[in-house]
Design an enzyme around this catalytic site. Structure first.
Site, PDB file in Angstrom:
ATOM      1  N   THR A 126       1.066  -1.619  -0.255  1.00  0.00           N
ATOM      2  CA  THR A 126       2.350  -1.016   0.101  1.00  0.00           C
ATOM      3  C   THR A 126       2.343  -0.410   1.500  1.00  0.00           C
ATOM      4  OG1 THR A 126       2.748  -0.499  -2.221  1.00  0.00           O
ATOM      5  CG2 THR A 126       4.048   0.710  -0.607  1.00  0.00           C
ATOM      6  N   GLU A 363       3.129  -0.115  -9.177  1.00  0.00           N
ATOM      7  CA  GLU A 363       2.772  -1.523  -9.400  1.00  0.00           C
ATOM      8  C   GLU A 363       3.977  -2.364  -9.806  1.00  0.00           C
ATOM      9  OE1 GLU A 363      -0.980  -2.401 -11.251  1.00  0.00           O
ATOM     10  OE2 GLU A 363      -1.724  -0.394 -10.834  1.00  0.00           O
TER      11      GLU A 363
END
Length: 384
Positions: A126, A363
């Site tokens: 990320t 996630e």
């Protein structure tokens, strides 16, 4: 499918339960309030075999399967989901990425340290501008001879400060090309690699979350996992297993909140009887128990398929979606059952309530899980 837990699964669950009660439970409030990541605890978890659950014994791991993995994460999360989150991230993301895609030399180099808890692992996908849109990442790696020069920033990284190494997925080609990203292992202390801001979070406060910053960070080509251009494909496969982890984490939170509520409903008396005898409370508990059972069945179905090395993209998204949403609902109802006391730090449900929300985000958000499920059920039958 056999619904009886194996003797091994029962044994490791009991070991995790005993460990959590002895080493974690007395410190939960302190770690949460101080947002303290208890690094020494993870050495002890390593001694128990909980830092290399899926890693073969040849590399220092426990050599267990996904049923046992779920049981361990669940038992720890019932006591402190922050620690459960860190155990899950270390095992299913960082360590499992090296196990799944590393060369024999890479496995021998890094897995023994990770599997024994000597080292803590981080996994970096990320970025500030790319959450669900991982294909738009800006962090890059450019090859110069036998080295790659990495530049960019990753955020929301579990163990971003204390991690001894990180598996980092960066762009090595054109932006938005799913075959233009690659995965590298970067060790702590590598010049140009440092930690950035530590996040001050609503929940999961004892699980460290921070930025990773790369400024002309040079890593040798031998640190690349797999081939150039495979990073995004690898990450998607790792996330399939990782979603089982978040499902297990959700299940632990849900069970912790439910068990606390069941105890309170039996002990708290109003109008001359235990509040659990009132239909309004008993119906809440009935729904909580049913959703826990459904979550557990979905999770262990996914574990069964994963242990068989079958593709679980749709099923893992389903169990993550259902278990995480159920977890948030159950934690909310737990606070409601406790009434005013549920809003205080004197009872554990307040923390479960704060911790639960991450499960619908980490996630892959619930919305992303629905995208994955929707695309697959429209394209293939059966849906699992």
């Amino acid at each position: 499918m056999d619904f009886d837990y194996s003797d091994t699964c029962v044994m490791v669950a009991q070991s995790a339960r005993d460990f959590a009660r002895q080493h974690i439970e007395p410190n939960v409030k302190k770690w949460d309030e101080e947002q303290l990541f208890p690094l020494p605890l993870f050495s002890a978890l390593g001694e128990m075999g909980f830092m290399g659950i899926l890693v073969p014994e040849a590399y220092g791991g426990s050599g267990l399967g996904y049923h046992e993995y779920i049981a361990i994460v669940e038992e720890i999360a019932k006591v402190d989901s922050s620690i459960g989150l860190s155990v899950a991230a270390h095992n299913s993301l960082c360590t499992n990425h090296i196990l799944s895609f590393g060369s024999e030399a890479q496995k021998e180099r890094w897995l023994p340290k990770l599997a024994t808890g000597q080292w803590i692992g981080a996994w970096a996908l990320t970025e500030h501008n790319t959450g669900s849109d991982a294909g738009g990442m800006r962090a890059t790696a450019v090859r110069e001879g036998d080295q790659w020069v990495i530049n960019g920033t990753k955020n929301f990284i579990t163990h971003g400060i204390s991690g001894n190494l990180a598996v980092v997925v960066v762009r090595t080609g054109k932006k938005a090309d799913s075959h233009a990203t690659s995965a590298f292992v970067v060790e702590k202390g590598t010049p140009g690699f440092r930690s950035g801001k530590k996040e001050d979070k609503l929940g999961m406060r004892a699980s460290e979350t921070a930025e990773l910053i790369f400024d002309n960070c040079r890593v040798p080509h031998e640190n690349m996992l797999g081939a150039a251009g495979e990073g995004f494909t690898q990450a998607l496969e790792i996330l399939d297993g990782g979603r089982i982890s978040i499902g297990a984490l959700s299940l632990g939170i849900a069970k912790g909140a439910y068990e606390a509520s069941l105890k309170y409903a039996r002990e708290r008396h109003q109008f001359g009887k235990a509040i659990g005898e009132f239909q309004g409370i008993s119906f809440k508990l009935a729904e909580m128990a049913t959703e826990i059972q459904a979550s557990e069945c979905l999770l262990h179905k996914a574990a069964y398929e994963k242990n068989k090395n079958r593709k679980i993209t749709t099923l893992s998204a389903m169990c993550k979606l259902y278990a995480s949403e159920a977890c948030v609902k159950i934690a909310n109802e737990a606070v409601q059952i406790h009434g005013g006391y549920g809003y205080t730090k004197d009872f554990p449900v307040e923390k479960f309530y704060r911790d639960a929300k991450l499960c619908t985000i980490g996630e892959g958000t619930s919305e992303i899980q629905k995208v994955v499920i929707g695309r697959n059920i429209l394209r293939i039958k059966p849906c699992v």
